[in-house]
Design a protein around this motif. Structure first.
Motif, PDB file in Angstrom:
ATOM      1  N   GLN A  48       1.289  -1.295  -0.709  1.00 33.29           N
ATOM      2  CA  GLN A  48      -0.090  -0.439  -0.025  1.00 33.29           C
ATOM      3  C   GLN A  48       0.685   1.295   0.397  1.00 33.29           C
ATOM      4  O   GLN A  48       0.207   2.279  -0.153  1.00 33.29           O
ATOM      5  CB  GLN A  48      -1.095   0.143   1.500  1.00 33.29           C
ATOM      6  N   GLY A  49       2.521   1.237   0.427  1.00 33.69           N
ATOM      7  CA  GLY A  49       3.401   2.495   0.058  1.00 33.69           C
ATOM      8  C   GLY A  49       3.707   2.744   1.176  1.00 33.69           C
ATOM      9  O   GLY A  49       4.378   4.161   1.328  1.00 33.69           O
ATOM     10  N   TYR A  50       3.164   2.208   2.325  1.00 39.20           N
ATOM     11  CA  TYR A  50       2.744   2.485   3.839  1.00 39.20           C
ATOM     12  C   TYR A  50       4.555   2.807   4.193  1.00 39.20           C
ATOM     13  O   TYR A  50       4.949   3.854   5.336  1.00 39.20           O
ATOM     14  CB  TYR A  50       2.294   2.292   4.988  1.00 39.20           C
ATOM     15  N   LEU A  51       5.832   1.980   3.211  1.00 36.97           N
ATOM     16  CA  LEU A  51       6.543   1.631   3.767  1.00 36.97           C
ATOM     17  C   LEU A  51       8.171   3.069   3.091  1.00 36.97           C
ATOM     18  O   LEU A  51       9.362   2.892   2.442  1.00 36.97           O
ATOM     19  CB  LEU A  51       7.717   0.983   4.061  1.00 36.97           C
ATOM     20  N   GLU A  52       6.443   3.635   1.930  1.00 39.39           N
ATOM     21  CA  GLU A  52       8.523   4.433   1.748  1.00 39.39           C
ATOM     22  C   GLU A  52       9.303   5.530   2.197  1.00 39.39           C
ATOM     23  O   GLU A  52       8.587   6.069   3.127  1.00 39.39           O
ATOM     24  CB  GLU A  52       7.007   5.234   0.715  1.00 39.39           C
ATOM     25  N   GLY A  53      10.474   5.737   2.200  1.00 38.31           N
ATOM     26  CA  GLY A  53      10.496   6.423   2.489  1.00 38.31           C
ATOM     27  C   GLY A  53      11.636   5.927   4.071  1.00 38.31           C
ATOM     28  O   GLY A  53      12.345   6.545   4.544  1.00 38.31           O
ATOM     29  N   VAL A  54      11.151   4.725   4.036  1.00 42.57           N
ATOM     30  CA  VAL A  54      12.029   3.690   5.283  1.00 42.57           C
ATOM     31  C   VAL A  54      12.527   3.123   4.276  1.00 42.57           C
ATOM     32  O   VAL A  54      13.970   2.246   4.362  1.00 42.57           O
ATOM     33  CB  VAL A  54      11.373   2.493   5.799  1.00 42.57           C
ATOM     34  N   LEU A  55      12.484   1.927   3.195  1.00 45.73           N
ATOM     35  CA  LEU A  55      12.530   0.981   2.058  1.00 45.73           C
ATOM     36  C   LEU A  55      12.183   2.003   1.060  1.00 45.73           C
ATOM     37  O   LEU A  55      11.196   1.640   0.787  1.00 45.73           O
ATOM     38  CB  LEU A  55      11.889   0.255   2.303  1.00 45.73           C
ATOM     39  N   ASP A  56      13.835   1.683   0.182  1.00 43.88           N
ATOM     40  CA  ASP A  56      12.951   2.391  -1.406  1.00 43.88           C
ATOM     41  C   ASP A  56      12.541   0.849  -2.136  1.00 43.88           C
ATOM     42  O   ASP A  56      12.844  -0.172  -1.704  1.00 43.88           O
ATOM     43  CB  ASP A  56      14.830   2.957  -1.797  1.00 43.88           C
TER      44      ASP A  56
END
Ligand SMILES: NC(=O)c1ccc[n+]([C@@H]2O[C@H](COP(=O)([O-])OP(=O)(O)OC[C@H]3O[C@@H](n4cnc5c(N)ncnc54)[C@H](OP(=O)(O)O)[C@@H]3O)[C@@H](O)[C@H]2O)c1
Length: 306
Positions: A48-56
């Motif tokens: 869902q894109g929640y971890l964008e900014g944590v993992l590329d």
């Protein structure tokens, strides 16, 4: 190879079965023929894109971090494994791309260990991420014999391993779950309590002197509730909520670890930790496996058979 992939963030509808190039082993990487993978909530959060900014993210993404399978190709310097070894692992890399919902996965050796002999591939695939999270959060909390431990979401993937690991260390365990899971928790060695309004009072009734360690695998207000039932000097460790640190506790993000997987495997083969597989899906039905996890209720790990 055939793999489940997605090329944009979104609902489970973005998952499709596609043909992808076979992965190559790297210097410290082996290629594993996947026999089974399992679903963790992080899989659909990443989707869902929640971890964008944590993992590329590099599209197309093959989802999935848990695997059980057989080593098919070794790398330039991978003395830990031979072709034909049965392995299991938490194959999280430093970016999101080539996961385990596929016929083959390239797995750094630091993410793998030998599969516990007593488990089938489907059972073994249910262990790594959730089992390691339980193991590492219990180590970080310093759980020891004679302590009282409160486990939030004790019937979940992480919680069910944590209950058993804490019991194997000689702790008394109180676990939160909905009523239908209470008997299951008793079977794992925990005293069940229902979560929701009144939880603090129900825990106090069971542990009037407080709990030494609270393990939050539920999120929501579990850290705040834990802080109200800790003994003086007690600690709360969370895997969902970094505010645990404001109470002198810990926030844990599970790390791949061959050594921890071996230790878990030893507990499993010694009969101290059992593995509960819930639903099993075929690879082509991976979207339904994600949807089942997204309900956030139920019992047992959701496994994908490859
Ligand atoms: N930081 C990390 O490294 C890390 C690692 C793994 C997981 N996590 C996170 O930790 C959470 C748990 O992961 P999981 O794999 O154990 O999930 P899971 O297996 O999907 O958890 C489902 C369980 O949660 C229980 N539950 C739902 N809401 C609850 C509540 N308010 N209080 C108590 N129990 C509740 C359900 O019990 P009932 O059916 O009885 O309602 C069900 O048994 C997820 O948010 C996940 O993203 C973080």
């Amino acid at each position: 190879m055939r793999a489940i992939t997605y090329s944009q963030f979104g609902s489970a509808d973005v998952l499709e079965l596609t043909d992808q190039p076979d992965p190559h082993p790297g210097a410290d990487v082996v290629v594993v023929r996947v026999r089974a993978a399992s679903v963790n909530p992080v899989d659909w959060m990443v989707r869902q894109g929640y971890l964008e900014g944590v993992l590329d993210t590099q599209f197309p993404v093959v989802p999935g971090w848990d695997v059980a399978g057989v080593v098919e190709q070794v790398g330039l310097d991978t003395p830990e494994f031979r072709v034909g070894d049965e392995v299991y692992g938490y194959v999280r890399k430093d970016w999101v791309h080539g996961g385990t919902f596929a016929e083959l996965v390239a797995a750094p050796v630091r993410t793998l260990a030998r599969k516990p002999a007593s488990l089938s591939f489907e059972e073994a695939a249910a262990v790594p991420l959730a089992g390691l999270t339980a193991y590492q959060s219990i180590l970080r909390s310093g759980v020891r014999e004679g302590q009282t431990v409160l486990v939030h979401a004790a019937a979940g993937g992480v919680g069910s391993f944590a209950v058993q690991i804490a019991r194997s260390l000689g702790a008394r365990v109180i676990g939160t779950a909905s009523e239908p899971n209470h008997e299951y928790l008793r079977g794992l060695g925990a005293e069940p309590v229902t979560y929701g309004d009144g939880l603090v009072e129900r825990v106090r009734a069971l542990a009037p002197d407080g709990v030494d360690v609270a393990l939050d695998y539920a999120g929501g207000d579990a850290v705040a509730a834990s802080a109200q039932v800790l003994t003086p000097g007690g600690t709360v460790t969370s895997i969902t909520d970094a505010t645990a640190r404001e109470h002198g506790g810990h926030y844990v993000w599970v790390r791949p670890s061959s050594a921890d997987l071996e230790a878990l495997g030893a507990l499993i083969d010694a009969g101290k930790v059992s593995v509960e597989v819930g639903q099993v899906f075929d690879l082509a039905d991976a979207a339904d496996a994600h949807r089942a996890s997204e309900t956030r209720h139920g019992r047992g790990k959701i496994v994908v058979r490859v």
